[in-house]
Design a protein around this motif. Structure first.
Motif, short mmCIF file in Angstrom:
data_model
loop_
_atom_site.label_atom_id
_atom_site.label_comp_id
_atom_site.label_asym_id
_atom_site.label_seq_id
_atom_site.Cartn_x
_atom_site.Cartn_y
_atom_site.Cartn_z
N TRP A 47 0.83 -1.21 0.00
CA TRP A 47 0.00 0.00 0.00
C TRP A 47 0.86 1.26 0.00
O TRP A 47 0.59 2.21 -0.73
CB TRP A 47 -0.94 -0.01 1.22
CG TRP A 47 -1.84 1.17 1.25
CD1 TRP A 47 -3.04 1.30 0.60
CD2 TRP A 47 -1.62 2.41 1.93
NE1 TRP A 47 -3.57 2.54 0.85
CE2 TRP A 47 -2.73 3.25 1.66
CE3 TRP A 47 -0.60 2.89 2.74
CZ2 TRP A 47 -2.83 4.53 2.17
CZ3 TRP A 47 -0.70 4.17 3.25
CH2 TRP A 47 -1.81 4.98 2.97
N LYS A 48 1.93 1.25 0.80
CA LYS A 48 2.76 2.46 0.89
C LYS A 48 3.57 2.68 -0.39
O LYS A 48 3.66 3.80 -0.87
CB LYS A 48 3.68 2.41 2.10
CG LYS A 48 4.37 3.74 2.32
CD LYS A 48 5.03 3.84 3.66
CE LYS A 48 5.66 5.21 3.83
NZ LYS A 48 6.44 5.30 5.04
N GLN A 51 1.20 4.19 -2.84
CA GLN A 51 0.88 5.59 -2.55
C GLN A 51 2.03 6.50 -2.96
O GLN A 51 1.82 7.57 -3.51
CB GLN A 51 0.58 5.78 -1.06
CG GLN A 51 -0.69 5.13 -0.60
CD GLN A 51 -1.91 5.59 -1.37
OE1 GLN A 51 -2.16 6.78 -1.53
NE2 GLN A 51 -2.67 4.65 -1.88
N TRP A 54 2.07 6.88 -6.82
CA TRP A 54 0.89 7.44 -7.46
C TRP A 54 1.16 8.83 -8.01
O TRP A 54 1.84 9.61 -7.37
CB TRP A 54 -0.27 7.48 -6.45
CG TRP A 54 -1.55 7.92 -7.07
CD1 TRP A 54 -2.47 7.13 -7.69
CD2 TRP A 54 -2.04 9.26 -7.16
NE1 TRP A 54 -3.51 7.90 -8.15
CE2 TRP A 54 -3.26 9.23 -7.84
CE3 TRP A 54 -1.57 10.49 -6.74
CZ2 TRP A 54 -4.02 10.36 -8.11
CZ3 TRP A 54 -2.32 11.63 -7.01
CH2 TRP A 54 -3.53 11.55 -7.67
N PRO A 97 -8.96 0.96 2.05
CA PRO A 97 -8.08 0.85 0.89
C PRO A 97 -8.53 -0.16 -0.16
O PRO A 97 -8.18 -0.02 -1.33
CB PRO A 97 -6.74 0.45 1.49
CG PRO A 97 -7.09 -0.22 2.77
CD PRO A 97 -8.32 0.49 3.27
N ALA A 145 4.01 8.44 3.08
CA ALA A 145 3.29 7.74 2.02
C ALA A 145 2.67 8.72 1.03
O ALA A 145 2.55 8.42 -0.16
CB ALA A 145 2.20 6.85 2.62
N LEU A 146 2.31 9.90 1.50
CA LEU A 146 1.60 10.87 0.67
C LEU A 146 2.49 12.00 0.17
O LEU A 146 2.01 12.94 -0.46
CB LEU A 146 0.42 11.44 1.47
CG LEU A 146 -0.57 10.38 1.97
CD1 LEU A 146 -1.57 11.01 2.93
CD2 LEU A 146 -1.27 9.68 0.82
#
Length: 182
Positions: A47-48, A51, A54, A97, A145-146
């Motif tokens: 997931w990380k 992210q 992305w 998620p 992550a963002l």
């Protein structure tokens, strides 16, 4: 108001965790089922990693050494947690998620191995000291992550050592840059 320049900061956090009495950790049939669904059937990436990449596709490393992490409720803390409170968060759209919280809205949250409580992570983002979810505070881990493309808010020991040895610098864009001639 003036901007603060990019800078390094070392933090050391101490947690005093009191887990209730609990069974010896084992891989339950429920956990196996969710792991199979997320990794084998749906082929979810870390997931990380996803992210951080992305809007580009996740890197191939996001599919290596994947593990399933109990995200909202740690397995060992389960007996101290109010499942109805967790369900309320999930039913309210707090974190979803994989779309399971929406699909299971209203379903009682009865186990830490519930699919709504799981997050696929690579071994690095799960357990590596300094940058894994088990070794970083939530605000920094999620901010990392963002972060913008190429920017790392959390640094590995190796990256931190490069900075300390003046073999790398933080650029104006917030990215770690190795020095050409240290």
């Amino acid at each position: 108001m003036s901007d603060v320049l990019a800078h390094e900061q070392t933090e050391s956090d101490t947690e005093h965790v009191l887990y209730p009495e609990h069974d010896e950790r084992s891989v339950s049939p429920g956990f196996r089922k969710v792991r199979k669904l997320l990794i084998d059937e749906r082929n979810e990436p870390c997931w990380k990693c996803a992210q951080k990449a992305w809007p580009d596709p996740p890197p191939s490393s996001a599919y290596v050494s994947r593990e399933v992490h109990h995200f909202l409720v740690e397995w060992a803390a389960w007996k101290a947690v109010n499942g109805a409170k967790v369900q309320r968060l999930l039913d309210g759209g707090f974190f979803d998620p994989y779309g399971f919280a929406a699909q299971d809205k209203g379903k009682p949250f009865e186990s830490p191995d519930d699919r709504r409580n799981m997050l696929v992570l690579c071994a690095v983002h799960h357990r590596q000291e300094g940058i894994g979810i088990h070794h970083a505070t939530a605000p920094e881990w999620l901010s990392d992550a963002l972060a913008n493309e190429g920017v790392d808010i959390l640094l590995s020991k190796e990256e931190w050592a490069l900075l300390a040895a003046k073999q790398a610098v933080i650029g104006d864009d917030g990215k770690l840059q190795k020095e050409a001639n240290p």
